[in-house]
Write a protein that holds these residues in place. Structure first.
Motif, PDB file in Angstrom:
ATOM      1  N   GLY A  24       0.822  -1.212   0.000  1.00 42.02           N
ATOM      2  CA  GLY A  24       0.000   0.000   0.000  1.00 42.02           C
ATOM      3  C   GLY A  24       0.854   1.258   0.000  1.00 42.02           C
ATOM      4  N   VAL A  25       1.890   1.259   0.830  1.00 45.11           N
ATOM      5  CA  VAL A  25       2.803   2.413   0.887  1.00 45.11           C
ATOM      6  C   VAL A  25       3.459   2.641  -0.477  1.00 45.11           C
ATOM      7  N   VAL A  26       3.912   1.566  -1.094  1.00 48.76           N
ATOM      8  CA  VAL A  26       4.606   1.704  -2.375  1.00 48.76           C
ATOM      9  C   VAL A  26       3.633   2.149  -3.468  1.00 48.76           C
ATOM     10  N   GLU A  27       2.403   1.660  -3.420  1.00 44.32           N
ATOM     11  CA  GLU A  27       1.412   2.097  -4.414  1.00 44.32           C
ATOM     12  C   GLU A  27       1.119   3.593  -4.268  1.00 44.32           C
ATOM     13  N   ARG A  28       1.007   4.062  -3.039  1.00 46.80           N
ATOM     14  CA  ARG A  28       0.750   5.496  -2.840  1.00 46.80           C
ATOM     15  C   ARG A  28       1.949   6.314  -3.320  1.00 46.80           C
ATOM     16  N   PHE A  29       3.149   5.815  -3.047  1.00 46.03           N
ATOM     17  CA  PHE A  29       4.344   6.509  -3.520  1.00 46.03           C
ATOM     18  C   PHE A  29       4.365   6.552  -5.043  1.00 46.03           C
ATOM     19  N   ALA A  30       4.024   5.433  -5.668  1.00 46.55           N
ATOM     20  CA  ALA A  30       4.021   5.372  -7.126  1.00 46.55           C
ATOM     21  C   ALA A  30       3.046   6.389  -7.702  1.00 46.55           C
ATOM     22  N   ALA A  31       1.906   6.556  -7.064  1.00 49.14           N
ATOM     23  CA  ALA A  31       0.921   7.515  -7.553  1.00 49.14           C
ATOM     24  C   ALA A  31       1.472   8.931  -7.490  1.00 49.14           C
ATOM     25  N   SER A  32       2.146   9.277  -6.394  1.00 47.56           N
ATOM     26  CA  SER A  32       2.649  10.653  -6.275  1.00 47.56           C
ATOM     27  C   SER A  32       3.847  10.876  -7.181  1.00 47.56           C
ATOM     28  N   ALA A  33       4.622   9.819  -7.429  1.00 47.86           N
ATOM     29  CA  ALA A  33       5.827   9.983  -8.240  1.00 47.86           C
ATOM     30  C   ALA A  33       5.521   9.982  -9.727  1.00 47.86           C
TER      31      ALA A  33
END
Lengths: 114, 276
Positions: free
Chosen positions: B239-248
């Protein structure tokens, strides 16, 4: 890779692992044991072995940003040629400077760039 | 003991066979015993003592020595295949029990020598297994998508960018300065995302190592991190990595996640006579 319209792009989850990732893990990480060992493969030719394995998966390694061998004079023919050429030029420059009349040997910089 | 290569060795010399060590596990090895080991050699076995197990297989020590020195270093050569076998066995062990991976290439004289290892270093090994507690390693990398980055930061320095056939010196210098400024903005954005990733991951990871990469070309990762996460937090991690991917993604970064792996990067144990 899944793309769901209107939603944030999915994280890519590759199914396979690159050879470079596998090698970096098993050759460089993990518990090291010394002492009561009959063979430690990585001690046989430790640096050479790692280098050659990296070269064998060079394309993959380059994708990871590992390409230092391309400028290492020991490993790269191009870099070695450049090194030799630099050495030759430096030697010639020194000889020429010695032939100049005293006090006219330019700005005194030694060996220029690298 | 028969040799897999069918070699004509009349009698097995004690010095030609060794005991290869893949990992130490907190279990009895159900799920990994019987798998193929490094070749030439035998199948995987587990020797247990004091509640911990050593994952082993019999190997041809001459082949191990030759493999290390061989000029045959290519992706189909012995050494790469052996490294892959090692990784597969350790991964299988990890799927069945908490696992401390060994580095590649360690061969003991025989099973008894491995039993001595477990006896001598049992406390350290049990401590390491308890510390890691079956947690897994995850690897996050981000790559640049050049077309998005070019649009986002005005870094249109590609060959197909607008370049007049006849360009004044001033025009050239202005264009160069604009390109450098855009590159600097890209680097700053990457650095900000790297810091953000580390911050987000540290909320869920037990341990974390940022990987300095810095490649700015398309196929190289520009930032990366490897982190240790309790198995119960696998879903939080993704979940953390998916949210990071969205912002990046707004800044042209694509994010790749691999795992869960055995915790190779988070074992720093060194076992042996303390002569260093």
């Amino acid at each position: 890779m899944q793309q769901r319209s209107g939603q944030a792009p999915a994280v890519i989850r590759p199914s396979g692992e690159s050879l470079a990732d596998i090698l970096e893990r098993v050759l460089d990480k993990g518990v090291v044991i010394a002492g009561d060992i009959v063979v430690n493969v990585l001690d046989i030719e430790l640096l050479t072995l790692k280098v050659r394995l990296l070269i064998a998966s060079a394309d993959t390694a380059k994708e990871m940003g590992i390409d230092w061998w391309e400028t290492d004079p020991f490993l790269s023919r191009n870099a070695a040629d450049l090194q030799r050429e630099n050495d030759d030029l430096r030697a010639r420059l020194e000889r020429l400077e010695r032939m100049l009349p005293a006090g006219q040997d330019g700005n005194g910089s030694d060996g220029g760039g690298r | 003991m028969s040799r897999p290569d069918g070699g004509t060795v009349a009698a097995v010399r004690a010095t030609s066979t060794g005991c290869y060590l893949y990992a130490v596990i907190g279990g009895d090895g159900t799920g990994v015993a019987g798998l193929p080991g490094i070749e030439p050699g035998g199948p995987v076995d587990v020797v247990t003592a004091g509640g911990i197990g050593a994952v082993i297989s019999a190997v041809d020590t001459d082949a191990m020595r030759q493999g290390g020195a061989s000029a045959d270093i290519d992706e189909d050569g012995w050494l790469v295949r052996a490294a892959r076998s090692h990784e597969q066995v350790v991964l299988a062990a990890f799927h069945s029990a908490p696992t401390v991976p060994m580095r590649f290439g360690i061969v003991h004289a025989d099973r008894a020598a491995v039993e001595r290892l477990l006896a001598t270093y049992g406390a350290e090994l049990r401590g390491e297994l308890a510390r890691l507690g079956g947690a897994a390693e995850w690897n996050v990398k981000a790559y640049i998508d050049r077309s998005v980055v070019a649009a986002r930061f005005g870094a249109d320095n590609d060959a197909d960018g607008e370049r007049p056939a006849v360009e004044s010196g001033r025009g050239y210098l202005l264009r160069e300065r604009a390109r450098r400024d855009a590159d600097a903005r890209v680097r700053e954005a990457i650095a900000a995302h790297a810091a953000d990733l580390a911050s987000q991951l540290s909320a869920v990871a037990v341990d974390l190592t940022a990987i300095p990469l810095g490649g700015e070309e398309s196929r190289r990762p520009v930032l990366g991190a490897v982190c240790l996460v309790e198995r119960a937090d696998d879903a939080r991690l993704t979940g953390v990595v998916e949210r990071f991917a969205a912002s990046a993604s707004d800044d042209g970064l694509t994010v790749e996640l691999t795992g869960p792996w055995p915790p190779y990067h988070f074992t720093s144990l060194r076992l042996g006579p303390s002569d260093e």
